[in-house]
Structure formats: structure tokens, C-alpha cells
Design an enzyme around this catalytic site. Structure first.
Site, PDB file in Angstrom:
ATOM      1  N   ARG A 289     -11.742   3.353  -4.878  1.00  0.00           N
ATOM      2  CA  ARG A 289     -11.542   3.598  -3.437  1.00  0.00           C
ATOM      3  C   ARG A 289     -10.514   2.624  -2.849  1.00  0.00           C
ATOM      4  NH1 ARG A 289     -14.692   2.689   1.711  1.00  0.00           N
ATOM      5  NH2 ARG A 289     -14.584   4.608   2.917  1.00  0.00           N
TER       6      ARG A 289
ATOM      7  N   ILE B 199     -10.668   7.294   6.215  1.00  0.00           N
ATOM      8  CA  ILE B 199     -11.244   7.668   4.913  1.00  0.00           C
ATOM      9  C   ILE B 199     -12.743   7.791   5.165  1.00  0.00           C
ATOM     10  CG2 ILE B 199     -11.421   5.213   4.221  1.00  0.00           C
ATOM     11  CD1 ILE B 199     -11.035   6.063   1.312  1.00  0.00           C
ATOM     12  N   SER B 200     -13.370   8.831   4.633  1.00  0.00           N
ATOM     13  CA  SER B 200     -14.786   9.065   4.912  1.00  0.00           C
ATOM     14  C   SER B 200     -15.651   7.937   4.331  1.00  0.00           C
ATOM     15  CB  SER B 200     -15.234  10.394   4.312  1.00  0.00           C
ATOM     16  OG  SER B 200     -14.428  11.443   4.799  1.00  0.00           O
ATOM     17  N   GLN B 201     -16.808   7.750   4.973  1.00  0.00           N
ATOM     18  CA  GLN B 201     -17.783   6.744   4.535  1.00  0.00           C
ATOM     19  C   GLN B 201     -18.372   7.164   3.176  1.00  0.00           C
ATOM     20  OE1 GLN B 201     -21.091   6.812   7.184  1.00  0.00           O
ATOM     21  NE2 GLN B 201     -22.243   5.285   6.020  1.00  0.00           N
TER      22      GLN B 201
ATOM     23  N   VAL C 113     -19.636  10.921   1.820  1.00  0.00           N
ATOM     24  CA  VAL C 113     -18.944  11.602   0.712  1.00  0.00           C
ATOM     25  C   VAL C 113     -19.961  11.957  -0.376  1.00  0.00           C
ATOM     26  CG1 VAL C 113     -17.286  11.246  -1.184  1.00  0.00           C
ATOM     27  CG2 VAL C 113     -16.696  10.539   1.142  1.00  0.00           C
TER      28      VAL C 113
END
Ligand code: SAH
Length: 233
Positions: free
Chosen positions: A51, A77-79, A83
Site C-alpha cells: 500500500r 485511497i480507501s481505508q 477495502v
């Protein structure tokens, strides 16, 4: 003698050091387990996908915290928990063949999902983000993903119907066209609602001989996503 030059490509920093190391990642995996993520394949992906390569270098030390982080252009960016939760919900009933993803962003969710499904068709409305995602996914040798600079409100009719549709940006209501692009038996996972008050929903399309088409809705909890916006950028 001069020491050898550090590796220039990603294979050198993919494993990570310090705050991006295996130990830091393992702490994140444990945290997601504590919060109820159980699918081992999903947890493996959270462990293995680097990540820190999806965010700016300045934020790399925070990449394995369980939070959304800025990726530029007002997007995030998604948590990791979200995700993982969405991916788990997507593959619960088996491996989907074709997945439509709306909101590629930096490509992190795409990378997490990629080995768990056959093909991903992913749309992003911001050209600059899409280009960066394309480059990263290529560097990570992810080859079952097709990216498109487009507006998710239209879906992607060329490859429909999809076994699963995953939305990474929240509409006030799910666009009708997406229901039409969902295969019988397919599932759509999306955050729905105004900013700050979104429900994560999973909708399953069931085709019943007598009753015809049915869309069965389940709610999976409160989430916080950026809004689904119209048009290209
Ligand atoms: N899962 C992504 C999340 C990105 S944030 C990641 O891990 O990086 C959501 C993304 O949806 C943003 O990049 C935003 O530009 C995009 N988006 C918003 N509305 C859209 C639309 N109508 N069509 C396609 N993408 C959209």
C-alpha cells in the site's frame, strides 16, 4: 570499491522497511481480524499488496494505518478495513468472473481484488489518477485489469453483464444503468447516501421463474466515501 547502486525498480522497495515493513503490515492484518475480517485470502492480500507504493512518498510511513489518505485531486485511497470488507462481501459466494469497479483512484482496491477474481474492468473519471494507477498496476505485474477513463454513471456496457460491481465512490442512489449491467445472480456493493451518512449496501440480482427479476438488498454498515461525481476531469 563503490557499493552497488540501490535497485531502481519496485522490486527493491516492494517489501518495505521500517514503517512499511512486514511487522507493520502484520499489525494491520491483526487489526482487521479483530474487526471481523475472516477471509484468509483477503487478509493475505492486505498483507501482500504494498500500500505504501500507492500513496505519495511523504505519506508512505502511514500507509499501514487503517485510515483513508489523500491521493491528490481531492480524492483518497480507501481505508484498508473497508477495502477488505468490500472484497470479502464480493467473493463470499465464489470467485466472480467479471467485476466492474467504479472509481479506480490510485488502484489499491483493484490490486487487492485482482487475484481473487478473473477480470476487473475499472473506471476512473480523473485522467491523471487513472494514468498513475495504470503505471502502478503494470509495475506490480497485475494483468487481469482493464482501465478506462470514463464516467461510472454510465457503467461500461461493452463488457456487461458483470458478476459483480463494486463502487468506490458514493451516489445518492444507485444509477439504474448499473442494475442493468449486473448479471443474474450478480452482486453490487456500494456506499450510498450523502457525505457523512452513507450505508454500505450489497444488492444481489435474483431471477425467479415466477416473480421475475428481484434485487435483494442487505446493509453492511456505515461508511465514509467521496461522492460519485458526474463527467470527466
Ligand atoms: N478504491 C480507490 C478509492 C478511490 S476514491 C482506491 O483505493 O484508491 C474514489 C474514486 O472514485 C476517486 O478517484 C474519484 O475520482 C472516482 N470517481 C468519482 N466519481 C466517479 C465517476 N462518476 N466515475 C468514475 N470514477 C469516479
Amino acid at each position: 570499491m563503490k557499493p552497488p547502486a540501490p535497485p531502481r525498480n519496485n522490486s527493491g522497495n516492494r517489501a518495505g522497511i521500517g514503517m512499511t515493513s512486514a511487522r507493520t503490515r502484520e499489525r494491520l492484518v491483526q487489526r482487521l481480524r479483530d474487526q471481523g475480517i475472516v477471509n484468509p485470502a483477503v487478509l493475505d492480500q492486505i498483507r501482500n499488496v504494498p500500500r505504501h507504493l500507492f500513496v505519495d512518498e511523504a505519506l508512505a510511513t502511514r500507509a499501514y494505518e487503517d485510515t483513508a489518505l489523500p491521493i491528490g485531486h481531492g480524492q483518497t485511497i480507501s481505508q484498508p478495513f473497508v477495502v477488505a470488507r468490500m472484497t470479502e462481501a464480493l467473493i463470499e459466494a465464489g470467485t466472480p468472473g467479471k467485476v466492474l469497479e467504479i472509481g479506480t483512484g490510485c488502484g489499491y482496491q483493484t490490486a487487492v481484488m485482482s487475484p481473487l477474481v478473473r477480470f476487473i474492468y475499472s473506471i476512473e473519471r480523473i485522467g491523471a489518477l487513472q494514468e498513475r494507477a495504470r503505471q502502478r498496476l503494470r509495475e506490480l505485474n497485475i494483468s487481469n485489469v482493464h482501465l478506462r477513463h470514463g464516467d461510472g454513471f454510465q457503467g461500461w456496457s461493452g463488457h456487461a453483464p458483470y458478476d459483480a460491481i463494486l463502487m468506490a465512490a458514493a451516489p445518492l442512489a444507485i444509477p439504474d444503468v448499473l442494475f442493468q449491467q449486473l448479471a443474474p445472480g450478480g452482486r453490487l456493493i456500494a456506499p450510498v447516501g450523502p457525505e457523512g451518512r452513507q450505508q454500505l449496501v450489497r444488492i444481489t440480482r435474483r431471477v425467479d421463474e415466477r416473480r421475475g427479476d428481484e434485487f435483494h438488498k442487505e446493509t453492511l454498515g456505515l461508511v465514509s466515501f467521496v461522492p460519485l461525481l458526474k463527467g470527466l476531469n
